[in-house]
Scaffold this motif. Structure first.
Motif, PDB file in Angstrom:
ATOM      1  N   ILE A  30       6.635   6.764  -9.986  1.00  0.00           N
ATOM      2  CA  ILE A  30       6.678   5.899  -8.803  1.00  0.00           C
ATOM      3  C   ILE A  30       7.784   6.359  -7.860  1.00  0.00           C
ATOM      4  O   ILE A  30       7.602   6.399  -6.636  1.00  0.00           O
ATOM      5  CB  ILE A  30       6.879   4.425  -9.208  1.00  0.00           C
ATOM      6  N   GLU A  31       8.930   6.724  -8.412  1.00  0.00           N
ATOM      7  CA  GLU A  31      10.037   7.193  -7.586  1.00  0.00           C
ATOM      8  C   GLU A  31       9.657   8.473  -6.855  1.00  0.00           C
ATOM      9  O   GLU A  31       9.977   8.655  -5.664  1.00  0.00           O
ATOM     10  CB  GLU A  31      11.270   7.422  -8.454  1.00  0.00           C
ATOM     11  N   GLN A  32       8.956   9.376  -7.543  1.00  0.00           N
ATOM     12  CA  GLN A  32       8.538  10.614  -6.896  1.00  0.00           C
ATOM     13  C   GLN A  32       7.497  10.348  -5.814  1.00  0.00           C
ATOM     14  O   GLN A  32       7.524  10.979  -4.743  1.00  0.00           O
ATOM     15  CB  GLN A  32       7.981  11.584  -7.945  1.00  0.00           C
ATOM     16  N   PHE A  33       6.574   9.419  -6.086  1.00  0.00           N
ATOM     17  CA  PHE A  33       5.584   9.052  -5.070  1.00  0.00           C
ATOM     18  C   PHE A  33       6.262   8.497  -3.822  1.00  0.00           C
ATOM     19  O   PHE A  33       5.902   8.835  -2.688  1.00  0.00           O
ATOM     20  CB  PHE A  33       4.605   8.007  -5.623  1.00  0.00           C
ATOM     21  N   ARG A  34       7.237   7.635  -4.018  1.00  0.00           N
ATOM     22  CA  ARG A  34       7.921   6.996  -2.889  1.00  0.00           C
ATOM     23  C   ARG A  34       8.655   8.016  -2.026  1.00  0.00           C
ATOM     24  O   ARG A  34       8.677   7.908  -0.800  1.00  0.00           O
ATOM     25  CB  ARG A  34       8.885   5.935  -3.407  1.00  0.00           C
ATOM     26  N   LYS A  35       9.265   9.006  -2.666  1.00  0.00           N
ATOM     27  CA  LYS A  35       9.967  10.042  -1.909  1.00  0.00           C
ATOM     28  C   LYS A  35       8.988  10.907  -1.117  1.00  0.00           C
ATOM     29  O   LYS A  35       9.278  11.315   0.022  1.00  0.00           O
ATOM     30  CB  LYS A  35      10.783  10.920  -2.856  1.00  0.00           C
ATOM     31  N   ALA A  36       7.827  11.185  -1.717  1.00  0.00           N
ATOM     32  CA  ALA A  36       6.842  12.050  -1.061  1.00  0.00           C
ATOM     33  C   ALA A  36       6.067  11.319   0.031  1.00  0.00           C
ATOM     34  O   ALA A  36       5.685  11.924   1.042  1.00  0.00           O
ATOM     35  CB  ALA A  36       5.879  12.616  -2.100  1.00  0.00           C
ATOM     36  N   TYR A  37       5.841  10.009  -0.158  1.00  0.00           N
ATOM     37  CA  TYR A  37       5.026   9.234   0.779  1.00  0.00           C
ATOM     38  C   TYR A  37       5.744   7.920   1.118  1.00  0.00           C
ATOM     39  O   TYR A  37       5.341   6.839   0.673  1.00  0.00           O
ATOM     40  CB  TYR A  37       3.650   8.952   0.179  1.00  0.00           C
ATOM     41  N   PRO A  38       6.800   7.992   1.925  1.00  0.00           N
ATOM     42  CA  PRO A  38       7.617   6.802   2.191  1.00  0.00           C
ATOM     43  C   PRO A  38       6.899   5.680   2.929  1.00  0.00           C
ATOM     44  O   PRO A  38       7.340   4.533   2.876  1.00  0.00           O
ATOM     45  CB  PRO A  38       8.773   7.369   3.038  1.00  0.00           C
ATOM     46  N   ILE A  40       3.991   4.540   2.213  1.00  0.00           N
ATOM     47  CA  ILE A  40       3.083   3.861   1.280  1.00  0.00           C
ATOM     48  C   ILE A  40       3.891   3.072   0.264  1.00  0.00           C
ATOM     49  O   ILE A  40       4.958   3.505  -0.187  1.00  0.00           O
ATOM     50  CB  ILE A  40       2.181   4.880   0.551  1.00  0.00           C
ATOM     51  N   GLU A  41       3.372   1.924  -0.126  1.00  0.00           N
ATOM     52  CA  GLU A  41       4.019   1.093  -1.137  1.00  0.00           C
ATOM     53  C   GLU A  41       3.421   1.400  -2.516  1.00  0.00           C
ATOM     54  O   GLU A  41       2.205   1.331  -2.699  1.00  0.00           O
ATOM     55  CB  GLU A  41       3.828  -0.384  -0.813  1.00  0.00           C
ATOM     56  N   PHE A  42       4.276   1.754  -3.464  1.00  0.00           N
ATOM     57  CA  PHE A  42       3.840   2.040  -4.837  1.00  0.00           C
ATOM     58  C   PHE A  42       4.468   1.014  -5.773  1.00  0.00           C
ATOM     59  O   PHE A  42       5.669   0.731  -5.680  1.00  0.00           O
ATOM     60  CB  PHE A  42       4.272   3.448  -5.256  1.00  0.00           C
ATOM     61  N   SER A  43       3.678   0.480  -6.696  1.00  0.00           N
ATOM     62  CA  SER A  43       4.179  -0.527  -7.630  1.00  0.00           C
ATOM     63  C   SER A  43       3.460  -0.390  -8.964  1.00  0.00           C
ATOM     64  O   SER A  43       2.384   0.212  -9.041  1.00  0.00           O
ATOM     65  CB  SER A  43       3.964  -1.939  -7.069  1.00  0.00           C
ATOM     66  N   PRO A  44       4.039  -0.928 -10.053  1.00  0.00           N
ATOM     67  CA  PRO A  44       3.388  -0.849 -11.360  1.00  0.00           C
ATOM     68  C   PRO A  44       1.989  -1.465 -11.338  1.00  0.00           C
ATOM     69  O   PRO A  44       1.768  -2.514 -10.729  1.00  0.00           O
ATOM     70  CB  PRO A  44       4.330  -1.644 -12.270  1.00  0.00           C
ATOM     71  N   GLY A  45       1.045  -0.797 -11.987  1.00  0.00           N
ATOM     72  CA  GLY A  45      -0.326  -1.284 -12.036  1.00  0.00           C
ATOM     73  C   GLY A  45      -0.562  -2.203 -13.209  1.00  0.00           C
ATOM     74  O   GLY A  45       0.352  -2.516 -13.978  1.00  0.00           O
ATOM     75  N   TRP A  58      -4.508   3.770   1.744  1.00  0.00           N
ATOM     76  CA  TRP A  58      -4.172   3.664   0.329  1.00  0.00           C
ATOM     77  C   TRP A  58      -4.323   2.238  -0.194  1.00  0.00           C
ATOM     78  O   TRP A  58      -4.067   1.987  -1.369  1.00  0.00           O
ATOM     79  CB  TRP A  58      -2.729   4.100   0.097  1.00  0.00           C
ATOM     80  N   ASP A  59      -4.708   1.290   0.642  1.00  0.00           N
ATOM     81  CA  ASP A  59      -4.786  -0.102   0.207  1.00  0.00           C
ATOM     82  C   ASP A  59      -5.682  -0.272  -1.017  1.00  0.00           C
ATOM     83  O   ASP A  59      -6.780   0.310  -1.082  1.00  0.00           O
ATOM     84  CB  ASP A  59      -5.317  -0.990   1.347  1.00  0.00           C
ATOM     85  N   ASP A  60      -5.182  -1.066  -1.965  1.00  0.00           N
ATOM     86  CA  ASP A  60      -5.946  -1.419  -3.172  1.00  0.00           C
ATOM     87  C   ASP A  60      -6.300  -0.203  -4.028  1.00  0.00           C
ATOM     88  O   ASP A  60      -7.275  -0.226  -4.779  1.00  0.00           O
ATOM     89  CB  ASP A  60      -7.226  -2.180  -2.814  1.00  0.00           C
ATOM     90  N   GLY A  61      -5.505   0.853  -3.927  1.00  0.00           N
ATOM     91  CA  GLY A  61      -5.753   2.022  -4.756  1.00  0.00           C
ATOM     92  C   GLY A  61      -5.048   1.923  -6.093  1.00  0.00           C
ATOM     93  O   GLY A  61      -4.091   1.163  -6.261  1.00  0.00           O
ATOM     94  N   VAL A  62      -5.526   2.692  -7.056  1.00  0.00           N
ATOM     95  CA  VAL A  62      -4.894   2.765  -8.375  1.00  0.00           C
ATOM     96  C   VAL A  62      -4.795   4.231  -8.780  1.00  0.00           C
ATOM     97  O   VAL A  62      -5.786   4.954  -8.780  1.00  0.00           O
ATOM     98  CB  VAL A  62      -5.695   1.988  -9.442  1.00  0.00           C
ATOM     99  N   ILE A  63      -3.588   4.669  -9.093  1.00  0.00           N
ATOM    100  CA  ILE A  63      -3.357   6.032  -9.567  1.00  0.00           C
ATOM    101  C   ILE A  63      -3.166   5.980 -11.078  1.00  0.00           C
ATOM    102  O   ILE A  63      -2.341   5.222 -11.582  1.00  0.00           O
ATOM    103  CB  ILE A  63      -2.097   6.633  -8.923  1.00  0.00           C
TER     104      ILE A  63
END
Length: 277
Positions: A30-38, A40-45, A58-63
């Motif tokens: 999540i930290e790496q995602f946030r740095k690469a795509y500031p 976008i909001e990333f949170s635990p699924g 990216w809305d309502d996406g799941v990685i």
């Protein structure tokens, strides 16, 4: 982007190690995602190796992180870091448009299909056209591109204007065109053969007619492993201690793959592949 996140999820395998390890791994990603795509909001699924996304396309996406996590459990720190960086870099790449020429047939195991079925249950539509070719092996209709393999479902068939049967035949012809030829059945009576270092090799297992002819000549000791799309091993091996030891080595090899297809050893019985026990 939602389609891409779905496609990316389909490319992943499953694993259930210690909860704390999964949680730490997800937090780092999540930290790496946030740095690469500031933006976008990333949170635990909802699951320990899932990340939710929000913002723009990216809305309502799941990685899904399962495949990367499993690989990192069985490789060096440096190799793990490389794969994680590649994963983060590719996450925003959208798959190219589906075309008739991009159709292929791939092979995946039951765990992969379980995930597909979960997505289908939530979406209300068939996300992947598929046929069962063994006890826990399935052939699936897919679309090939340089960086992704996307599943083709009912929506894709509609976009192409093809029936399921026509799309499958086209995909199989195009897949066979890039696969090595299966040797004459007699060769498998006394020697094992490795198919390696090419793409889509796991798709060889989908040629049930060819393997039925091979099995009729090679006999009941014929076995196959489908560790990845780049390695398939076929040959004679009787039940017993050797098979048990070989099975363990296959499982270890599978765990070391970035994208393992199956950790099992298979026999050909009654027109399909069954797990050798």
């Amino acid at each position: 982007m939602r389609l891409f996140l779905f496609v990316l999820g389909l490319a992943l395998g499953g694993c259930t190690p210690a909860l704390a390890d999964e949680a730490r791994f997800r937090a780092d990603m999540i930290e790496q995602f946030r740095k690469a795509y500031p933006a976008i909001e990333f949170s635990p699924g909802p699951e320990d190796l899932q990340v939710k996304t929000k913002g723009g396309d990216w809305d309502d996406g799941v990685i899904n992180l399962h495949r990367v996590f499993l690989f990192c459990q069985n490789t060096s720190v440096d190799d793990c870091a490389t794969v994680k960086a590649e994963f983060v870099g590719k996450i925003a790449q959208k798959p190219p448009a589906l075309t008739t020429a991009s159709l292929r047939i791939i092979v995946r195991d039951r765990g992969y299909i379980d995930y597909v079925e979960e997505l289908e249950a939530s979406s209300g539509q068939r996300m992947a056209v598929r046929r069962q070719i063994g006890e826990d092996l399935f052939a699936l209709l897919a679309s090939d591109s340089a960086n992704t393999i996307a599943m083709v479902g009912d929506k894709g068939l509609s976009e192409l204007g093809l029936s399921e049967g026509d799309a499958w035949q086209q995909a199989w012809r195009q897949t066979q065109a890039i696969l090595p030829a299966i040797p004459e059945p007699e060769k498998f009576r006394s020697q094992a053969m490795a198919f390696e270092s090419e793409e889509y090799l796991a798709s060889l297992a989908a040629d049930l007619e060819a393997w039925e002819k091979v099995a009729a000549v090679a006999g009941p000791d014929l076995m196959m492993t489908v560790v990845s799309d780049q390695f398939v091993f076929v040959g004679p091996m009787a039940d017993g201690a050797n098979l048990a030891a070989f099975r363990k080595s296959v499982e270890e090899d599978c765990a070391a793959q970035q994208r393992c297809v199956s950790p099992n050893v298979y026999r050909f019985r009654d027109g399909r592949w069954v797990i050798a026990r």
